[in-house]
Design a protein around this motif. Structure first.
Motif, PDB file in Angstrom:
ATOM      1  N   UNK A 270       0.862  -1.132   0.003  1.00  0.00           N
ATOM      2  CA  UNK A 270      -0.118  -0.095  -0.139  1.00  0.00           C
ATOM      3  C   UNK A 270       0.887   1.329   0.006  1.00  0.00           C
ATOM      4  N   UNK A 271       0.566   2.212  -0.958  1.00  0.00           N
ATOM      5  CA  UNK A 271       1.713   3.136  -1.078  1.00  0.00           C
ATOM      6  C   UNK A 271       0.682   4.648  -1.321  1.00  0.00           C
ATOM      7  N   UNK A 272       1.539   5.642  -0.673  1.00  0.00           N
ATOM      8  CA  UNK A 272       0.883   7.024  -0.704  1.00  0.00           C
ATOM      9  C   UNK A 272       1.868   8.178  -1.262  1.00  0.00           C
ATOM     10  N   UNK A 273       1.299   9.072  -2.090  1.00  0.00           N
ATOM     11  CA  UNK A 273       2.139  10.247  -2.374  1.00  0.00           C
ATOM     12  C   UNK A 273       1.052  11.372  -2.788  1.00  0.00           C
ATOM     13  N   UNK A 274       1.943  12.660  -2.889  1.00  0.00           N
ATOM     14  CA  UNK A 274       1.105  13.797  -3.208  1.00  0.00           C
ATOM     15  C   UNK A 274       1.687  14.575  -4.374  1.00  0.00           C
ATOM     16  N   UNK A 275       0.742  15.340  -4.910  1.00  0.00           N
ATOM     17  CA  UNK A 275       1.121  16.060  -6.111  1.00  0.00           C
ATOM     18  C   UNK A 275       0.414  17.623  -5.976  1.00  0.00           C
ATOM     19  N   UNK A 276       1.443  18.542  -6.025  1.00  0.00           N
ATOM     20  CA  UNK A 276       0.819  19.845  -5.878  1.00  0.00           C
ATOM     21  C   UNK A 276       0.762  20.256  -7.597  1.00  0.00           C
ATOM     22  N   UNK A 354      -2.986  20.871  -3.262  1.00  0.00           N
ATOM     23  CA  UNK A 354      -2.291  19.347  -3.044  1.00  0.00           C
ATOM     24  C   UNK A 354      -3.258  18.131  -3.240  1.00  0.00           C
ATOM     25  N   UNK A 355      -3.153  17.301  -4.397  1.00  0.00           N
ATOM     26  CA  UNK A 355      -3.862  16.011  -4.558  1.00  0.00           C
ATOM     27  C   UNK A 355      -3.092  14.844  -3.898  1.00  0.00           C
ATOM     28  N   UNK A 356      -3.765  14.237  -2.954  1.00  0.00           N
ATOM     29  CA  UNK A 356      -3.332  13.075  -2.404  1.00  0.00           C
ATOM     30  C   UNK A 356      -3.718  11.516  -2.928  1.00  0.00           C
ATOM     31  N   UNK A 364      -5.565  -8.905  -5.337  1.00  0.00           N
ATOM     32  CA  UNK A 364      -5.700  -9.151  -6.713  1.00  0.00           C
ATOM     33  C   UNK A 364      -6.590  -8.022  -7.310  1.00  0.00           C
ATOM     34  N   UNK A 365      -7.754  -7.589  -6.559  1.00  0.00           N
ATOM     35  CA  UNK A 365      -8.651  -6.694  -6.729  1.00  0.00           C
ATOM     36  C   UNK A 365      -8.079  -5.456  -5.943  1.00  0.00           C
ATOM     37  N   UNK A 366      -7.388  -4.383  -6.666  1.00  0.00           N
ATOM     38  CA  UNK A 366      -6.658  -3.478  -6.011  1.00  0.00           C
ATOM     39  C   UNK A 366      -7.559  -2.049  -6.064  1.00  0.00           C
ATOM     40  N   UNK A 367      -7.266  -1.255  -5.129  1.00  0.00           N
ATOM     41  CA  UNK A 367      -8.020   0.040  -5.097  1.00  0.00           C
ATOM     42  C   UNK A 367      -7.101   1.097  -5.206  1.00  0.00           C
ATOM     43  N   UNK A 368      -7.700   2.247  -5.496  1.00  0.00           N
ATOM     44  CA  UNK A 368      -7.170   3.715  -5.519  1.00  0.00           C
ATOM     45  C   UNK A 368      -8.039   4.735  -5.053  1.00  0.00           C
ATOM     46  N   UNK A 369      -7.477   5.579  -4.332  1.00  0.00           N
ATOM     47  CA  UNK A 369      -8.249   6.721  -3.704  1.00  0.00           C
ATOM     48  C   UNK A 369      -7.438   8.138  -4.104  1.00  0.00           C
ATOM     49  N   UNK A 370      -8.228   9.263  -4.445  1.00  0.00           N
ATOM     50  CA  UNK A 370      -7.769  10.727  -4.286  1.00  0.00           C
ATOM     51  C   UNK A 370      -8.392  11.393  -3.392  1.00  0.00           C
TER      52      UNK A 370
END
Length: 470
Positions: A270-276, A354-356, A364-370
């Motif tokens: 599970x991974x996290x990053x941010x973009x401005x 800033x977008x998280x 196998x069924x993965x997920x993504x959040x913003x």
């Protein structure tokens, strides 16, 4: 950072025998100066230790109109993911010319040379003379700056040393690693730059107090040989020169978006990053944030511009190849044309928001959040706020397949199309460009510095975390 460097004019000392040792992580291709010694622009006489325009490594001395010494590798150093440990040992008193200059990379001597003009016996070069010396800045006649990271920079005055003085092979991993406290007699002008004092990055730790002055806006980094953080990869950029700030930003220089992919990929965890997002442009195919599967057409969309650069618009026959979030349009979308289609998601962002992003590849069924500015978006067509920590209410669920996933971003100019604008990425180094995050939230492994709280169980993308959780 661009236009930033260290400098000092030392006293004259031993110009025949010396050693350089430095750990380097490049963020740009082409000419990148490491350490130079300059006289003046009219004579263009100088010593130059640098990556040249063809990405080979050069160690040279130029006087007026000719090289007195030019040693260059055939090997090209184009890997922007890894650190290199470079040692140059010079001793012009040696009777055999090939013993007068030796270049080592990660403990191994470079013997395949593009150029091998060795200095004359007892030649005295420009290093260690009473002229301006620069760390990370090119010669006066051609001013350019290093873009990337330095660690543990040693200069030894009066001795030509082996790389084993400064590094060693890890008995467990077999990797070349730094010796943190090498036994070195530094000599009169010798120095050891650890870069550990963020307020005085040129501080000498050799005991000599040969401290270098800081020019520009240099920043301390937690990206080190022992823990390498994800960055943007100029090898996978539509416009190589637009990768900036040591690989943490991509500059939009056109009214049609184009992009860049990341250096590191992850397969599990599970991974996290941010973009401005610096632009105010509201094009749906302008500033975007994506993940892409390795080896797919989607992963190579950085090669194109406009709508063809949008990762999520890849309609691969193998299902989901990439997912894109479009934060700036009036009705933001999350796109997976390989399976999930286009779905309205989130709240429109403004310039400098800033977008998280949180990505869960643990199943196998993965997920993504913003999310935006500290708040996770509601799941599409619901009033339920995203909850990455508990695996609930994602922006999209997708079949990850049996491969690695990386990050892709696109950048674009401003709405008026008269100013270039950045996409600033924080993969855990704790800044957007040169601006430090205000909150400095670490992940659950005490790694990284983010503007917003990292969801429980999610981690910064770096080699330490990939080893532990990937």
């Amino acid at each position: 950072m661009a236009d930033s460097y260290l400098s000092k004019t030392p006293s004259a000392s031993n110009r025949r025998t010396l050693t350089f040792s430095v750990w380097v992580k490049r963020s740009q291709l082409g000419s990148n100066p490491i350490y130079t010694a300059n006289t003046n622009i009219s004579t263009d006489s100088n010593g130059h230790f640098a990556f040249d325009g063809d990405d080979t490594l050069h160690f040279r001395s130029w006087t007026g109109s000719s090289y007195q010494m030019l040693i260059a590798t055939n090997r090209k150093f184009k890997d922007l993911t890894s650190w290199y440990h470079i040692v140059v040992a010079m001793d012009t008193t040696q009777a055999t010319d090939t013993n007068r200059v030796k270049i080592y990379v990660n403990g191994v001597q470079e013997t395949s040379l593009k150029y091998s003009t060795y200095p004359a016996q007892d030649y005295e070069g420009y290093w260690n003379s009473n002229i301006l010396h620069n760390v990370g800045r090119g010669n006066d006649a051609v001013i350019n700056f290093f873009d990337g990271h330095f660690a543990h920079f040693h200069f030894v005055d009066g001795s030509a040393l082996a790389p084993t003085v400064f590094g060693e092979t890890d008995s467990t991993t077999g990797e070349w690693k730094p010796k943190l406290t090498p036994s070195v007699t530094y000599g009169t002008n010798g120095f050891f730059l650890k870069f550990e004092n963020s307020g005085a990055l040129g501080t000498d730790s050799s005991g000599n107090t040969n401290t270098y002055a800081v020019s520009g806006n240099l920043k301390q980094s937690i990206n080190t040989p022992n823990n390498v953080f994800c960055t943007l990869d100029a090898n996978q950029a539509y416009t190589v020169a637009n990768v900036d700030f040591a690989g943490t930003a991509y500059l939009g220089t056109n009214g049609t978006a184009n992009g860049c992919a990341s250096t590191q990929m992850v397969k599990n965890g599970k991974w996290y990053f941010e973009v401005k997002v610096e632009t105010d442009r509201t094009d749906s195919d302008g500033a975007t944030i994506s993940i892409a599967k390795n080896g797919t057409h989607a992963q190579r969309r950085w090669m194109y511009s406009g709508s063809t650069a949008i990762v999520g618009k890849e309609t691969g026959s193998n299902g989901c190849e990439g997912i894109t979030y479009q934060p700036m349009t009036s009705t933001p979308n999350i796109i997976d044309d390989g399976g999930g289609g286009t779905v309205n998601y989130g709240v429109q962002a403004s310039a400098n928001d800033i977008i998280m992003c949180a990505v869960d590849l643990s199943a196998a069924t993965s997920k993504i959040w913003f999310g935006k500015n500290g708040t996770w978006f509601n799941a599409p067509s619901t009033s339920s706020a995203g909850d990455p920590a508990n695996g609930n209410y994602p922006g999209l669920s997708f079949a990850k397949g049996d491969d690695f996933w990386g990050i892709n971003i696109t950048a674009i100019t401003n709405q008026a199309n008269n100013a270039n604008k950045y996409m600033f990425c924080n993969f855990g180094e704790g800044r957007f460009g040169t601006t430090a995050v205000a909150s400095a939230n670490a992940d659950g492994n005490s790694v990284g510095a983010f503007e917003y709280a990292v969801p429980s169980g999610f981690y910064a993308i770096c080699t330490k975390n990939i080893k532990d959780y990937g």
